[in-house]
Design a protein around this motif. Structure first.
Motif, PDB file in Angstrom:
ATOM      1  N   THR A  34       0.840  -1.195   0.000  1.00  0.00           N
ATOM      2  CA  THR A  34       0.000   0.000   0.000  1.00  0.00           C
ATOM      3  C   THR A  34       0.877   1.248   0.000  1.00  0.00           C
ATOM      4  O   THR A  34       0.394   2.338  -0.254  1.00  0.00           O
ATOM      5  N   MET A  35       2.185   1.093   0.269  1.00  0.00           N
ATOM      6  CA  MET A  35       3.091   2.256   0.260  1.00  0.00           C
ATOM      7  C   MET A  35       3.804   2.295  -1.081  1.00  0.00           C
ATOM      8  O   MET A  35       4.765   1.561  -1.305  1.00  0.00           O
ATOM      9  N   SER A  36       3.348   3.186  -1.968  1.00  0.00           N
ATOM     10  CA  SER A  36       3.854   3.124  -3.338  1.00  0.00           C
ATOM     11  C   SER A  36       5.349   3.466  -3.439  1.00  0.00           C
ATOM     12  O   SER A  36       6.008   3.066  -4.387  1.00  0.00           O
ATOM     13  N   ILE A  37       5.901   4.146  -2.434  1.00  0.00           N
ATOM     14  CA  ILE A  37       7.343   4.462  -2.511  1.00  0.00           C
ATOM     15  C   ILE A  37       8.177   3.178  -2.418  1.00  0.00           C
ATOM     16  O   ILE A  37       9.293   3.099  -2.942  1.00  0.00           O
ATOM     17  N   LEU A  38       7.635   2.131  -1.778  1.00  0.00           N
ATOM     18  CA  LEU A  38       8.375   0.859  -1.675  1.00  0.00           C
ATOM     19  C   LEU A  38       8.510   0.183  -3.038  1.00  0.00           C
ATOM     20  O   LEU A  38       9.362  -0.681  -3.230  1.00  0.00           O
ATOM     21  N   GLU A  39       7.650   0.581  -3.985  1.00  0.00           N
ATOM     22  CA  GLU A  39       7.734   0.014  -5.341  1.00  0.00           C
ATOM     23  C   GLU A  39       8.817   0.692  -6.172  1.00  0.00           C
ATOM     24  O   GLU A  39       8.983   0.404  -7.345  1.00  0.00           O
ATOM     25  N   CYS A  40       9.522   1.643  -5.527  1.00  0.00           N
ATOM     26  CA  CYS A  40      10.529   2.407  -6.273  1.00  0.00           C
ATOM     27  C   CYS A  40      11.939   1.922  -5.970  1.00  0.00           C
ATOM     28  O   CYS A  40      12.216   1.364  -4.909  1.00  0.00           O
ATOM     29  N   ILE A  41      12.806   2.174  -6.914  1.00  0.00           N
ATOM     30  CA  ILE A  41      14.232   1.979  -6.708  1.00  0.00           C
ATOM     31  C   ILE A  41      14.871   3.352  -6.610  1.00  0.00           C
ATOM     32  O   ILE A  41      14.547   4.258  -7.392  1.00  0.00           O
ATOM     33  N   LEU A  42      15.745   3.509  -5.624  1.00  0.00           N
ATOM     34  CA  LEU A  42      16.473   4.774  -5.489  1.00  0.00           C
ATOM     35  C   LEU A  42      17.743   4.723  -6.330  1.00  0.00           C
ATOM     36  O   LEU A  42      18.488   3.741  -6.271  1.00  0.00           O
ATOM     37  N   LEU A  43      17.959   5.756  -7.108  1.00  0.00           N
ATOM     38  CA  LEU A  43      19.234   5.931  -7.815  1.00  0.00           C
ATOM     39  C   LEU A  43      19.922   7.111  -7.153  1.00  0.00           C
ATOM     40  O   LEU A  43      19.325   8.201  -7.055  1.00  0.00           O
ATOM     41  N   GLU A  44      21.149   6.935  -6.704  1.00  0.00           N
ATOM     42  CA  GLU A  44      21.842   8.042  -6.045  1.00  0.00           C
ATOM     43  C   GLU A  44      23.308   8.017  -6.443  1.00  0.00           C
ATOM     44  O   GLU A  44      23.936   6.963  -6.448  1.00  0.00           O
ATOM     45  N   THR A  45      23.825   9.177  -6.762  1.00  0.00           N
ATOM     46  CA  THR A  45      25.232   9.250  -7.175  1.00  0.00           C
ATOM     47  C   THR A  45      26.121   9.520  -5.972  1.00  0.00           C
ATOM     48  O   THR A  45      25.694  10.077  -4.967  1.00  0.00           O
ATOM     49  N   ASP A  46      27.377   9.077  -6.061  1.00  0.00           N
ATOM     50  CA  ASP A  46      28.416   9.597  -5.186  1.00  0.00           C
ATOM     51  C   ASP A  46      29.603   9.867  -6.090  1.00  0.00           C
ATOM     52  O   ASP A  46      29.461   9.800  -7.314  1.00  0.00           O
ATOM     53  N   LYS A  47      30.765  10.147  -5.531  1.00  0.00           N
ATOM     54  CA  LYS A  47      31.838  10.588  -6.414  1.00  0.00           C
ATOM     55  C   LYS A  47      32.328   9.488  -7.374  1.00  0.00           C
ATOM     56  O   LYS A  47      32.824   9.776  -8.454  1.00  0.00           O
ATOM     57  N   GLY A  77      23.218  13.710  -7.873  1.00  0.00           N
ATOM     58  CA  GLY A  77      21.818  13.842  -7.472  1.00  0.00           C
ATOM     59  C   GLY A  77      21.216  12.497  -7.141  1.00  0.00           C
ATOM     60  O   GLY A  77      21.916  11.493  -7.041  1.00  0.00           O
ATOM     61  N   ALA A  78      19.906  12.494  -6.961  1.00  0.00           N
ATOM     62  CA  ALA A  78      19.201  11.262  -6.596  1.00  0.00           C
ATOM     63  C   ALA A  78      17.771  11.345  -7.092  1.00  0.00           C
ATOM     64  O   ALA A  78      17.209  12.429  -7.217  1.00  0.00           O
ATOM     65  N   VAL A  79      17.197  10.179  -7.385  1.00  0.00           N
ATOM     66  CA  VAL A  79      15.790  10.118  -7.791  1.00  0.00           C
ATOM     67  C   VAL A  79      15.273   8.705  -7.538  1.00  0.00           C
ATOM     68  O   VAL A  79      16.047   7.742  -7.558  1.00  0.00           O
ATOM     69  N   CYS A  80      13.969   8.606  -7.252  1.00  0.00           N
ATOM     70  CA  CYS A  80      13.334   7.284  -7.099  1.00  0.00           C
ATOM     71  C   CYS A  80      12.464   7.028  -8.319  1.00  0.00           C
ATOM     72  O   CYS A  80      11.660   7.876  -8.706  1.00  0.00           O
ATOM     73  N   LEU A  81      12.610   5.826  -8.913  1.00  0.00           N
ATOM     74  CA  LEU A  81      11.813   5.465 -10.088  1.00  0.00           C
ATOM     75  C   LEU A  81      11.045   4.174  -9.826  1.00  0.00           C
ATOM     76  O   LEU A  81      11.560   3.275  -9.149  1.00  0.00           O
ATOM     77  N   ASN A  82       9.853   4.086 -10.364  1.00  0.00           N
ATOM     78  CA  ASN A  82       9.067   2.863 -10.225  1.00  0.00           C
ATOM     79  C   ASN A  82       9.878   1.668 -10.740  1.00  0.00           C
ATOM     80  O   ASN A  82      10.308   1.634 -11.896  1.00  0.00           O
ATOM     81  N   ALA A  83      10.085   0.690  -9.870  1.00  0.00           N
ATOM     82  CA  ALA A  83      11.004  -0.405 -10.177  1.00  0.00           C
ATOM     83  C   ALA A  83      10.557  -1.214 -11.388  1.00  0.00           C
ATOM     84  O   ALA A  83      11.356  -1.516 -12.279  1.00  0.00           O
TER      85      ALA A  83
END
Lengths: 368, 368
Positions: A26-39, A65-71
């Motif tokens: 029921t928590m749609s953010i859990l259906e996402c994958i986080l993409l996050e950069t580091d150096k 940067g970072a973003v969450c996308l539907n997995a």
């Protein structure tokens, strides 16, 4: 954020982190994958709150940067992209453009602030073993983890380290599976009850090679598996695991030595006559050096015979044929030893070194 | 009845006749396979009243006779038997014993008097073609047969022979598929509407070799396919098939030549953004030698481009992407020609010899 990476590396990474994306939530953010950069590159992360996975993908970072996308959608897109460099670019409003050759996809991303990052856990004293060994241990025990049991402890497996021995145990109401392996190094005693579902997912992403190692960190509430570029964090199940030592009798009245392949084929045939949910037992009738099997159901009957070696008494005993098959399929030996006391007592399938011990409860013989 | 045959021959035979055993039926005898001896061997037969199949298995007949056995159980048993001789023996009360090496199964059989034998149809003037050709024809047209349509005729395919030409046509409300092949011999004109389901099952058991032939007999109510040791009888669908000639205009305003593989990849990517049941079109926007594709859905958007050859006007037109994919997947040519008139008129994908003609209706362009 703007990054460039190879489609194949990205696909491998997504294949790993997608294992912790829940099918239903029921928590749609859990259906996402986080993409996050580091150096140095790109981190992919997923977290269903029981199991979290993070892995790294080599990437050229043009804007951090970072973003969450539907997995599901993101994984599908990457799977269908040409095998070439993929550019992923996100603007301030999180509109995300994924492009590869002449194909361009636009998706709406979500903020990394909504995402549940993996807990920050202090890691020390890892237990080290080969990835293949851990994968095998899971495969050889996971079938007897209880599914949806009221007793939460039974939905997990006990992982126990003592000196240079690692033991995994699972059980449901009818059977117990135990595997023991020797470790290269020696460790202080530690144990944890790991959810069966987490172990199943971890086994899928472990490497098949002997050489690749996995480091296991057990803390109060979590178990961390670190291998290659990947970190998997699983919550532990609270509680005390069953004291199974008292079940493990070594007395027996009958010991059979059976060629495994033939035994599997017989049981496989007996199962044909059992419908899902039906509780018909396969009856093992041992007389001298002959094992006679029989199965009677509404669909018909089967009889079969195997030549075996026997020590001790003749016996007639009934089992759920699926429980026998589950065990036989994960034993690598060509011959197996089966130890029995009587029609009502647990039966053991184990090797002499006790690298595996499988206990199965018999079922009542049908009236005939 | 008592017969002995090889497990592998019996398995091949069962694999063939099982195609006419219905999954669900209220008449339990239809779930059975008939085994019947004659002086040369064993005949297996199944019949779901729309489609009937009979095939022969080499067997040693010790006592002639016949029995009906539940197809699913019997097939499962034979599949799991050792690769050796199988003995099948039935007593007067139809109790049937199936034995192979030391495995013995007992099933209750049913009388052949309950079984619906295939209709006895006089066969003459067969149309002869290679099994592979028929298999291909079905594969290349069956996707546009209507499923569960009120109009019964649309649930079948027209098979039409005229001289040395054989034509197969299927259609649903949105598209038409036509395949033409040349026959070795010439025949008087004949046609039949064959249920799509029957064709699908027949295609599964036809041989993949060019050399093996199939003889097709068309009678008033049935179509009979005879190949190898197998006879398949399908009921025909009553009624007149659509006069599709009037739909087949050869005028066009735009002709595109597109490399098929790249086109499939683009459409495959566009479909990612369409959920089942969703009617989002993929928009083809032709400008000079460029084909731009775009798809907008609730999930996101996609844009892609292909270099093509064009004759005639630029055009912008929308299609259900699945209808395009269905056609592209069954065309063997590396380049395809697409003929269009305007946004509202049917589009044709066909080769110059018209060995295939696929018509697809466009869908309205979304407001943007």
């Amino acid at each position: 954020m703007k990054i460039v990476c190879s489609r194949n590396s990205l696909l491998s990474g997504l294949n790993i982190v997608s294992k912790a994306v829940p099918n239903k939530t029921t928590m749609s953010i859990l259906e996402c994958i986080l993409l996050e950069t580091d150096k140095d590159g790109l981190t992919l992360m997923s977290n269903d709150m029981e199991l979290g996975i993070e892995t790294r993908v080599e990437a050229r970072i043009e804007t951090p940067g970072a973003v969450c996308l539907n997995a599901a959608i993101f994984f599908d897109i990457v799977r269908k992209l040409p095998e070439n460099d993929v550019t992923i670019e996100t603007d301030a409003s999180l509109k995300t453009v994924i492009s590869c050759e002449r194909a361009v996809f636009r998706l709406m991303g979500r903020s990394n602030e909504e995402f549940s990052y993996l807990p920050d856990i202090e890691k020390f004293d890892p237990v080290i073993l080969s990835q293949l060994t851990l994968k095998d241990l899971v495969r050889q025990t996971i079938f007897s983890v209880s599914v949806n049991d009221n007793n939460k402890v039974m939905t997990g497996e006990l992982l126990e380290v003592n000196g240079d021995r690692l033991k995994m145990i699972s059980l449901d109401g009818h059977r117990v599976s135990i595997r023991n392996v020797e470790l290269k190094n020696s460790y202080p005693a530690k144990k944890a009850i790991i959810p069966g579902k987490a172990l199943g997912e971890i086994a899928k992403i472990l490497d098949d090679s002997e050489d690749a190692e996995v480091m296991i960190y057990i803390t109060g509430k979590h178990c961390i598996f670190e291998f290659g570029e990947t970190i998997v964090v699983s919550r532990l199940i609270d509680g005390e695991f069953f004291k199974i030592e008292q079940l493990l009798s070594t007395d027996y009245e009958t010991k059979l030595t059976i060629r495994k392949k033939e035994f599997i084929e017989c049981i496989d045939r007996a199962i044909l006559l059992v419908r899902e949910g039906d509780k018909k037992p396969v009856v093992l009738d041992v007389q001298d050096e002959e094992l006679r099997l029989r199965m009677n159901s509404n669909m018909g009957s089967m009889n079969d015979e195997l030549s075996i070696s026997k020590q001790g008494k003749d016996i007639q005993i009934g089992f759920n044929p699926r429980f026998l098959i589950d065990v036989l399929r994960v034993i690598d030996d060509e011959e197996i030893d089966v130890y029995m006391v009587n029609q009502k007592a647990p039966c053991f399938i184990k090797d002499s070194a006790e690298s595996y011990i499988y206990m199965i409860l018999p079922v009542n013989l049908p009236m005939e």
